[in-house]
Write an enzyme that holds these catalytic residues in place. Structure first.
Site, mmCIF file in Angstrom:
data_model
loop_
_atom_site.group_PDB
_atom_site.id
_atom_site.type_symbol
_atom_site.label_atom_id
_atom_site.label_comp_id
_atom_site.label_asym_id
_atom_site.label_seq_id
_atom_site.Cartn_x
_atom_site.Cartn_y
_atom_site.Cartn_z
ATOM 1 C CD GLU A 104 -1.218 7.495 -12.501
ATOM 2 O OE1 GLU A 104 -1.409 8.669 -12.091
ATOM 3 O OE2 GLU A 104 -1.367 7.161 -13.689
ATOM 4 C CE LYS A 105 1.128 7.639 -0.940
ATOM 5 N NZ LYS A 105 1.677 6.345 -0.576
ATOM 6 C CG HIS A 126 -6.454 4.613 2.003
ATOM 7 N ND1 HIS A 126 -6.390 4.857 0.652
ATOM 8 C CD2 HIS A 126 -5.216 4.178 2.359
ATOM 9 C CE1 HIS A 126 -5.175 4.613 0.214
ATOM 10 N NE2 HIS A 126 -4.439 4.184 1.224
ATOM 11 C CD GLN A 139 5.723 -4.749 0.327
ATOM 12 O OE1 GLN A 139 5.316 -5.667 -0.370
ATOM 13 N NE2 GLN A 139 5.247 -3.537 0.198
ATOM 14 N NE ARG A 149 4.630 2.884 5.981
ATOM 15 C CZ ARG A 149 4.906 2.015 5.002
ATOM 16 N NH1 ARG A 149 4.619 2.324 3.759
ATOM 17 N NH2 ARG A 149 5.461 0.845 5.258
ATOM 18 C CG HIS A 159 -6.347 0.589 -0.577
ATOM 19 N ND1 HIS A 159 -6.115 1.109 0.667
ATOM 20 C CD2 HIS A 159 -5.165 0.052 -0.979
ATOM 21 C CE1 HIS A 159 -4.852 0.892 1.015
ATOM 22 N NE2 HIS A 159 -4.257 0.271 0.042
ATOM 23 C CG MET A 168 -6.710 9.202 -0.060
ATOM 24 S SD MET A 168 -7.644 9.361 1.459
ATOM 25 C CE MET A 168 -8.713 10.707 1.044
HETATM 26 O O1 PAF Z 1 1.407 -1.174 -2.534
HETATM 27 C C1 PAF Z 1 1.240 -2.091 -1.698
HETATM 28 O O2 PAF Z 1 0.322 -2.070 -0.892
HETATM 29 C C2 PAF Z 1 2.205 -3.266 -1.700
HETATM 30 O O3 PAF Z 1 3.502 -2.862 -2.000
HETATM 31 C C3 PAF Z 1 1.758 -4.434 -2.602
HETATM 32 C C4 PAF Z 1 1.721 -4.025 -4.070
HETATM 33 C C5 PAF Z 1 0.380 -4.911 -2.176
HETATM 34 C C6 PAF Z 1 2.731 -5.606 -2.482
HETATM 35 O O4 PAF Z 1 2.811 -6.077 -1.172
#
Ligand code: PAF
Length: 281
Positions: free
Chosen positions: A149-150, A35, A62, A188, A38, A185
């Site tokens: 920073e989000k 989005h 994660q 999700r 990014h 932004m």
């Molecule tokens: O912020 C994210 O999108 C993820 O946590 C990252 C830094 C790409 C690691 O998978």
């Protein structure tokens, strides 16, 4: 033109070729579903480096078994078009087996800023983030990497990872991109219904009010209790946390110092996080 690479060997060969030409390389790690937030990270990278690499990898390590790994938005063709339009030089899009080959048995656990906040609700999250980010830093060997920073606690964890493991990567935090109502932004946000969107847009307003109260000298405990109530009154189902922390270490905030108010709250099936600055007085 964006070069699309799926293997670590090809990635390394390309980055080494750039290095041989004396070019500076930046990395923006992402999980795709790109989005405008990014794209702003990529712009920050392109302003500071000659070549920008973006990784797109939905990192299973994660996500807890109860979380949204399977339904996390995946839209590779659309993402690659956005990268090309943004002038990104290389998209690294490895499969899970390339990143975690059969028998993979190593994990990085970061302490310090990972304590509390997200970790209280997602205990394995930052170990998964630190492990994949360390791997990406070793694979790409960028001069710098840009994070939003989000995900403020993530940014602090990654900075600490680099300091503690002597990873020679300059980690840059880039400001949160928001919609006209102040909603941060996030990939999700795609889960939100129109009614939920209107509720979600209240979150940042509550945080800003809490931060300005703290800056004006209001008592912290009462301010945080008011913020929690305001988030629930706005229509959120639950508040995982709303806390004031020191901005560098994420230790408990001390009056008159630089800090952040950080929040995670749940709305229907969506969990939103955000944070705002508390300026030192
Ligand atoms: O912020 C994210 O999108 C993820 O946590 C990252 C830094 C790409 C690691 O998978």
């Amino acid at each position: 033109m964006t070069i699309i690479v799926e293997t670590i060997a090809t990635l390394r060969a390309q980055v080494q070729a750039w290095r041989a030409e004396g070019l500076k390389v930046a990395l923006v790690p992402t999980m795709g579903a790109l989005h405008d937030g990014h794209i702003s990270l990529m712009r920050a990278a392109l302003e500071r480096a000659d070549r920008c690499v973006v990784s797109i990898f939905v990192n299973p390590r994660q996500f807890a078994p109860t979380e949204d790994l399977d339904k996390y938005p995946r839209q590779l063709a659309q993402d690659l078009a956005r990268l090309a339009a943004a002038g990104v030089h290389l998209a690294f899009t490895p499969g899970v087996d390339e990143v975690y080959p059969k028998g993979f048995a190593t994990s990085i656990a970061v302490g310090g800023p990972s304590a509390g906040l997200e970790t209280a609700f997602r205990p394995a999250f930052f170990d998964g983030v630190a492990t994949v980010v360390a791997k990406l830093f070793i694979q790409v060997a960028p001069d710098l990497a840009v994070f939003g920073e989000k995900d403020y606690q993530q940014l602090c964890v990654v900075k600490k990872l680099c300091r503690d493991l002597d990873l020679p990567v300059d980690v840059l935090g880039s400001p949160t991109v928001r919609d006209a109502e102040g909603l941060a932004m996030s990939s999700r946000n795609a889960y939100l219904s129109p009614a939920e969107l209107a509720i979600a847009q209240q979150l940042n307003k509550v945080l800003r009010k809490a931060a300005s109260s703290l800056q004006a000298g209001a008592e912290e405990k009462a301010t945080m209790a008011d913020a929690r109530k305001a988030i629930l009154d706005a229509g959120f189902d639950t508040v995982d946390y709303v806390e004031a922390r020191e901005s560098l270490t994420l230790a408990p905030w001390q009056m008159n110092s630089d800090g952040r108010v950080l929040v995670a709250a749940r709305l229907g099936k969506t969990r939103l996080i955000d944070n705002v600055e508390i300026a030192a007085s």
